[in-house]
Design a protein around this motif. Structure first.
Motif, PDB file in Angstrom:
ATOM      1  N   ARG A  49      15.442  -5.703  43.327  1.00  0.00           N
ATOM      2  CA  ARG A  49      15.973  -5.254  44.624  1.00  0.00           C
ATOM      3  C   ARG A  49      16.271  -6.438  45.531  1.00  0.00           C
ATOM      4  NH1 ARG A  49      12.250  -1.127  43.843  1.00  0.00           N
ATOM      5  NH2 ARG A  49      10.648  -2.199  45.040  1.00  0.00           N
ATOM      6  N   HIS A  50      15.397  -7.435  45.514  1.00  0.00           N
ATOM      7  CA  HIS A  50      15.595  -8.635  46.332  1.00  0.00           C
ATOM      8  C   HIS A  50      16.885  -9.354  45.934  1.00  0.00           C
ATOM      9  CE1 HIS A  50      14.555 -12.048  48.837  1.00  0.00           C
ATOM     10  NE2 HIS A  50      14.781 -12.839  47.799  1.00  0.00           N
ATOM     11  N   ALA A  51      17.229  -9.284  44.652  1.00  0.00           N
ATOM     12  CA  ALA A  51      18.455  -9.911  44.147  1.00  0.00           C
ATOM     13  C   ALA A  51      19.655  -8.963  44.259  1.00  0.00           C
ATOM     14  CB  ALA A  51      18.262 -10.336  42.696  1.00  0.00           C
ATOM     15  N   ASN A  52      19.480  -7.862  44.997  1.00  0.00           N
ATOM     16  CA  ASN A  52      20.541  -6.858  45.193  1.00  0.00           C
ATOM     17  C   ASN A  52      21.020  -6.262  43.879  1.00  0.00           C
ATOM     18  OD1 ASN A  52      20.617  -7.015  48.040  1.00  0.00           O
ATOM     19  ND2 ASN A  52      21.802  -8.909  47.886  1.00  0.00           N
ATOM     20  N   ARG A  53      20.078  -5.991  42.978  1.00  0.00           N
ATOM     21  CA  ARG A  53      20.394  -5.355  41.705  1.00  0.00           C
ATOM     22  C   ARG A  53      19.583  -4.081  41.572  1.00  0.00           C
ATOM     23  NH1 ARG A  53      18.016  -7.956  38.009  1.00  0.00           N
ATOM     24  NH2 ARG A  53      17.274  -9.791  39.095  1.00  0.00           N
ATOM     25  N   LYS A  54      20.136  -3.122  40.854  1.00  0.00           N
ATOM     26  CA  LYS A  54      19.398  -1.908  40.526  1.00  0.00           C
ATOM     27  C   LYS A  54      18.731  -2.032  39.167  1.00  0.00           C
ATOM     28  CE  LYS A  54      22.209   1.288  43.199  1.00  0.00           C
ATOM     29  NZ  LYS A  54      23.062   2.486  43.143  1.00  0.00           N
ATOM     30  N   THR A  55      19.251  -2.923  38.331  1.00  0.00           N
ATOM     31  CA  THR A  55      18.752  -3.093  36.974  1.00  0.00           C
ATOM     32  C   THR A  55      17.640  -4.135  36.933  1.00  0.00           C
ATOM     33  OG1 THR A  55      20.946  -2.584  36.117  1.00  0.00           O
ATOM     34  CG2 THR A  55      19.408  -3.667  34.603  1.00  0.00           C
ATOM     35  N   VAL A  56      16.516  -3.747  36.369  1.00  0.00           N
ATOM     36  CA  VAL A  56      15.412  -4.685  36.145  1.00  0.00           C
ATOM     37  C   VAL A  56      15.697  -5.386  34.822  1.00  0.00           C
ATOM     38  CG1 VAL A  56      12.937  -4.907  35.741  1.00  0.00           C
ATOM     39  CG2 VAL A  56      13.787  -3.241  37.409  1.00  0.00           C
ATOM     40  N   THR A  57      15.706  -6.703  34.858  1.00  0.00           N
ATOM     41  CA  THR A  57      16.019  -7.482  33.661  1.00  0.00           C
ATOM     42  C   THR A  57      14.736  -8.066  33.051  1.00  0.00           C
ATOM     43  OG1 THR A  57      16.306  -9.538  34.893  1.00  0.00           O
ATOM     44  CG2 THR A  57      18.261  -8.128  34.639  1.00  0.00           C
ATOM     45  N   ALA A  58      14.889  -8.594  31.844  1.00  0.00           N
ATOM     46  CA  ALA A  58      13.761  -9.253  31.179  1.00  0.00           C
ATOM     47  C   ALA A  58      13.281 -10.439  32.011  1.00  0.00           C
ATOM     48  CB  ALA A  58      14.167  -9.704  29.787  1.00  0.00           C
ATOM     49  N   ALA A  59      14.215 -11.123  32.654  1.00  0.00           N
ATOM     50  CA  ALA A  59      13.846 -12.263  33.499  1.00  0.00           C
ATOM     51  C   ALA A  59      12.976 -11.800  34.677  1.00  0.00           C
ATOM     52  CB  ALA A  59      15.095 -12.970  34.007  1.00  0.00           C
ATOM     53  N   ASP A  60      13.261 -10.621  35.222  1.00  0.00           N
ATOM     54  CA  ASP A  60      12.440 -10.074  36.307  1.00  0.00           C
ATOM     55  C   ASP A  60      11.021  -9.813  35.822  1.00  0.00           C
ATOM     56  OD1 ASP A  60      14.601  -9.999  38.147  1.00  0.00           O
ATOM     57  OD2 ASP A  60      15.225  -8.033  37.399  1.00  0.00           O
ATOM     58  N   ILE A  61      10.910  -9.257  34.621  1.00  0.00           N
ATOM     59  CA  ILE A  61       9.586  -8.975  34.058  1.00  0.00           C
ATOM     60  C   ILE A  61       8.818 -10.274  33.847  1.00  0.00           C
ATOM     61  CG2 ILE A  61       8.350  -8.082  32.035  1.00  0.00           C
ATOM     62  CD1 ILE A  61       9.507  -5.848  33.729  1.00  0.00           C
ATOM     63  N   ARG A  62       9.481 -11.271  33.276  1.00  0.00           N
ATOM     64  CA  ARG A  62       8.811 -12.558  33.029  1.00  0.00           C
ATOM     65  C   ARG A  62       8.369 -13.221  34.328  1.00  0.00           C
ATOM     66  NH1 ARG A  62      13.199 -12.940  29.212  1.00  0.00           N
ATOM     67  NH2 ARG A  62      12.394 -12.403  27.174  1.00  0.00           N
ATOM     68  N   LEU A  63       9.236 -13.188  35.340  1.00  0.00           N
ATOM     69  CA  LEU A  63       8.889 -13.783  36.632  1.00  0.00           C
ATOM     70  C   LEU A  63       7.751 -13.008  37.289  1.00  0.00           C
ATOM     71  CD1 LEU A  63       9.443 -15.939  38.720  1.00  0.00           C
ATOM     72  CD2 LEU A  63      11.218 -14.470  39.675  1.00  0.00           C
ATOM     73  N   ALA A  64       7.789 -11.697  37.213  1.00  0.00           N
ATOM     74  CA  ALA A  64       6.716 -10.883  37.773  1.00  0.00           C
ATOM     75  C   ALA A  64       5.397 -11.190  37.077  1.00  0.00           C
ATOM     76  CB  ALA A  64       7.055  -9.394  37.644  1.00  0.00           C
ATOM     77  N   LEU A  65       5.436 -11.388  35.771  1.00  0.00           N
ATOM     78  CA  LEU A  65       4.242 -11.706  35.020  1.00  0.00           C
ATOM     79  C   LEU A  65       3.669 -13.054  35.433  1.00  0.00           C
ATOM     80  CD1 LEU A  65       2.283 -10.795  32.873  1.00  0.00           C
ATOM     81  CD2 LEU A  65       3.776 -11.771  31.162  1.00  0.00           C
ATOM     82  N   LYS A  66       4.556 -14.025  35.683  1.00  0.00           N
ATOM     83  CA  LYS A  66       4.100 -15.349  36.119  1.00  0.00           C
ATOM     84  C   LYS A  66       3.412 -15.264  37.474  1.00  0.00           C
ATOM     85  CE  LYS A  66       7.379 -18.260  33.688  1.00  0.00           C
ATOM     86  NZ  LYS A  66       8.503 -19.189  33.820  1.00  0.00           N
ATOM     87  N   THR A  67       3.962 -14.480  38.380  1.00  0.00           N
ATOM     88  CA  THR A  67       3.370 -14.367  39.711  1.00  0.00           C
ATOM     89  C   THR A  67       2.148 -13.456  39.705  1.00  0.00           C
ATOM     90  OG1 THR A  67       4.841 -12.547  40.335  1.00  0.00           O
ATOM     91  CG2 THR A  67       5.576 -14.774  40.852  1.00  0.00           C
ATOM     92  N   TYR A  68       2.021 -12.617  38.685  1.00  0.00           N
ATOM     93  CA  TYR A  68       0.901 -11.690  38.566  1.00  0.00           C
ATOM     94  C   TYR A  68      -0.387 -12.396  38.181  1.00  0.00           C
ATOM     95  CZ  TYR A  68      -1.879  -7.773  36.864  1.00  0.00           C
ATOM     96  OH  TYR A  68      -2.877  -6.868  36.656  1.00  0.00           O
ATOM     97  N   LYS A  69      -0.271 -13.415  37.348  1.00  0.00           N
ATOM     98  CA  LYS A  69      -1.447 -14.123  36.823  1.00  0.00           C
ATOM     99  C   LYS A  69      -2.220 -14.793  37.877  1.00  0.00           C
ATOM    100  CE  LYS A  69       0.162 -14.813  32.176  1.00  0.00           C
ATOM    101  NZ  LYS A  69       0.553 -15.734  31.150  1.00  0.00           N
TER     102      LYS A  69
END
Length: 69
Positions: A49-69
Motif C-alpha cells: 500500500r505504501h508503494a501505491n500497489r494493490k498486489t503484494v509481491t515476493a519482495a514485500d514478503i521478504r522485506l516484511a520478514l527482514k523487519t519482523y525479525k
C-alpha cells in the motif's frame, strides 16, 4: 484451528530432524506458523500500500520478514 495442512507441517518437522511427530505437535506448529505468517503478511500488505500497489509481491514478503525479525 489452523488452516495449514497437518501433513505438510509434519513434513517440516521431519525435515528439521523429528523422527516421529505427534498430531498435537503438528497442530501446535501449524497454529504458530499461521499466527506469525499473518503478522508478516499484514506488514507486507502495508508495504505494498505504501508503494501505491494493490498486489503484494515476493519482495514485500521478504522485506516484511527482514523487519519482523
Amino acid at each position: 484451528m489452523a488452516e495449514l495442512p497437518l501433513a505438510a507441517v509434519d513434513r517440516i518437522i521431519r525435515k528439521a530432524g523429528g523422527a516421529r511427530v505427534s498430531e498435537e505437535a503438528a497442530a501446535a506448529l501449524a497454529e504458530v506458523l499461521e499466527e506469525e505468517g499473518i503478522k508478516i503478511a499484514q506488514q507486507a500488505a502495508e508495504l505494498a500500500r505504501h508503494a501505491n500497489r494493490k498486489t503484494v509481491t515476493a519482495a514485500d514478503i521478504r522485506l516484511a520478514l527482514k523487519t519482523y525479525k
